[in-house]
Design a protein around this motif. Structure first.
Motif, short mmCIF file in Angstrom:
data_model
loop_
_atom_site.label_atom_id
_atom_site.label_comp_id
_atom_site.label_asym_id
_atom_site.label_seq_id
_atom_site.Cartn_x
_atom_site.Cartn_y
_atom_site.Cartn_z
N ASP A 13 14.92 3.54 7.93
CA ASP A 13 13.98 4.51 7.39
C ASP A 13 14.14 4.67 5.88
N ALA A 14 15.38 4.72 5.41
CA ALA A 14 15.64 4.86 3.98
C ALA A 14 15.13 3.66 3.21
N THR A 15 15.30 2.48 3.78
CA THR A 15 14.82 1.25 3.13
C THR A 15 13.31 1.26 3.01
N GLU A 16 12.63 1.72 4.06
CA GLU A 16 11.17 1.78 4.01
C GLU A 16 10.71 2.78 2.96
N ARG A 17 11.42 3.91 2.82
CA ARG A 17 11.06 4.88 1.77
C ARG A 17 11.19 4.24 0.40
N LEU A 18 12.28 3.52 0.20
CA LEU A 18 12.51 2.88 -1.11
C LEU A 18 11.43 1.84 -1.39
N LEU A 19 11.15 0.98 -0.42
CA LEU A 19 10.16 -0.07 -0.64
C LEU A 19 8.76 0.51 -0.86
N SER A 20 8.42 1.56 -0.13
CA SER A 20 7.11 2.19 -0.30
C SER A 20 6.95 2.80 -1.68
N ALA A 21 8.05 3.29 -2.24
CA ALA A 21 8.00 3.85 -3.60
C ALA A 21 8.00 2.74 -4.65
N VAL A 23 6.99 -0.34 -4.51
CA VAL A 23 5.82 -1.20 -4.56
C VAL A 23 4.80 -0.70 -5.57
N LYS A 24 4.90 0.56 -5.97
CA LYS A 24 3.97 1.12 -6.95
C LYS A 24 4.34 0.75 -8.38
N LEU A 25 5.50 0.11 -8.57
CA LEU A 25 5.90 -0.34 -9.90
C LEU A 25 5.14 -1.60 -10.28
N ASP A 26 5.46 -2.14 -11.46
CA ASP A 26 4.93 -3.44 -11.86
C ASP A 26 6.07 -4.26 -12.45
N ASP A 27 5.77 -5.48 -12.86
CA ASP A 27 6.83 -6.36 -13.35
C ASP A 27 7.52 -5.79 -14.58
N ALA A 28 6.76 -5.12 -15.45
CA ALA A 28 7.36 -4.56 -16.65
C ALA A 28 8.34 -3.44 -16.29
N ALA A 29 8.00 -2.62 -15.30
CA ALA A 29 8.86 -1.51 -14.91
C ALA A 29 10.19 -2.00 -14.35
N VAL A 30 10.18 -3.18 -13.74
CA VAL A 30 11.42 -3.73 -13.19
C VAL A 30 12.41 -4.05 -14.29
N THR A 31 11.92 -4.38 -15.47
CA THR A 31 12.81 -4.74 -16.58
C THR A 31 13.30 -3.52 -17.37
N GLU A 32 12.77 -2.34 -17.03
CA GLU A 32 13.15 -1.13 -17.76
C GLU A 32 14.49 -0.59 -17.26
N PRO A 33 15.18 0.22 -18.09
CA PRO A 33 16.49 0.73 -17.68
C PRO A 33 16.41 1.59 -16.44
N SER A 34 17.39 1.44 -15.57
CA SER A 34 17.57 2.36 -14.46
C SER A 34 18.44 3.51 -14.96
N GLU A 133 20.18 5.04 -0.29
CA GLU A 133 19.74 6.36 -0.75
C GLU A 133 20.10 6.59 -2.22
N LEU A 134 21.36 6.36 -2.59
CA LEU A 134 21.76 6.65 -3.96
C LEU A 134 21.10 5.70 -4.96
N HIS A 135 20.93 4.45 -4.59
CA HIS A 135 20.28 3.53 -5.52
C HIS A 135 18.77 3.77 -5.61
N HIS A 136 18.18 4.34 -4.58
CA HIS A 136 16.78 4.79 -4.70
C HIS A 136 16.69 5.84 -5.80
N VAL A 137 17.63 6.78 -5.81
CA VAL A 137 17.68 7.77 -6.88
C VAL A 137 17.91 7.09 -8.23
N ASP A 138 18.81 6.10 -8.26
CA ASP A 138 19.15 5.41 -9.50
C ASP A 138 17.96 4.68 -10.12
N LEU A 139 16.98 4.31 -9.31
CA LEU A 139 15.82 3.62 -9.85
C LEU A 139 15.03 4.51 -10.81
N GLY A 140 15.15 5.82 -10.66
CA GLY A 140 14.44 6.73 -11.56
C GLY A 140 12.94 6.66 -11.40
#
Length: 228
Positions: A13-21, A23-34, A133-140
């Motif tokens: 369930d936690a993994t699905e929450r993280l992936l659902s959130a 997926v709304k990013l883009d390639d540029a956001a992946v390169t931004e600081p966590s 869970e904690l790394h979902h938070v870390d993604l900011g």
């Protein structure tokens, strides 16, 4: 008593929450600081994928990582990938972890984790739940400590308080949110310091995600905690 099957469901369930959130990013956001110093969001996603595979190794009786250097190199290698590749890797590695957890096994057996740490196999799903869970938070990306499931917060405070219990560098400390209390730090007849705050603030401080400014300390300054 630890229910590894229930924890595996919580990981899913936690993994699905993280992936659902994410997926709304883009390639540029992946390169931004966590929120983790020196890591981009890509580093966090890459770590989540490689950690899932590492815990499969643990469940199957292999070393968690070949070496610390190999672990770090894999994360650096995978961090720059595009968002779709990152998310597919997180999803596929999570599925491999679930498959490994579904295999009939002796869940009371002792397994070896990173750095020679040992634990019961039954606790491995909870350890993975912590990572997700904690790394979902870390993604900011809008998921905060206050959004974490109550059961998870309670259990992680339990785990971290136990981790620092008996630690020579942490004074005898009582933690409380006003309704429940935990003890940690060096052994003593009575605590030197009482730290009070909300469960999310207590967890954030114990897990190195908050500086403790939302907490109050009585009997001395807020203790400095060693790195996890």
């Amino acid at each position: 008593m630890i229910d590894h099957a229930r924890d595996l469901a919580s990981v899913r369930d936690a993994t699905e929450r993280l992936l659902s959130a994410a997926v709304k990013l883009d390639d540029a956001a992946v390169t931004e600081p966590s929120r983790l110093p020196g890591w981009t969001r890509g580093h966090v996603l890459a770590h989540l994928a490689r950690n899932a595979d590492a815990l499969v190794n643990v469940l199957q009786g292999r070393p968690m990582y070949i070496s610390a250097e190999a672990r770090d190199a894999d994360i650096e290698r995978d961090a720059p990938r595009p968002l779709d590749v990152q998310l597919a890797d997180v999803r596929d590695s999570a599925a491999r972890f679930q498959e490994a957890g579904a295999v009939p096994a002796d869940w009371s057996r002792t397994v070896e984790l990173r750095g020679g740490v040992t634990d019961s196999a039954s606790r491995v799903p909870f350890r993975r739940w912590v990572e997700v869970e904690l790394h979902h938070v870390d993604l900011g990306i809008g998921y905060e400590l206050e959004d974490l499931p109550e059961e998870f917060v309670e259990r992680e405070i339990d785990f971290l308080a136990a981790r620092f219990t008996g630690h020579a560098d942490v004074p005898p400390t009582r933690l409380t949110n006003g309704t429940r209390a935990w003890s940690t730090g060096r052994e003593a007849d009575a605590p030197d310091v009482t730290v009070t705050g909300s469960r999310p603030d207590l967890l954030g401080w114990l897990a190195g995600r908050r500086d403790g400014s939302g907490l109050t300390a009585d009997g001395g300054p807020l203790p400095a905690l060693p790195p996890l």
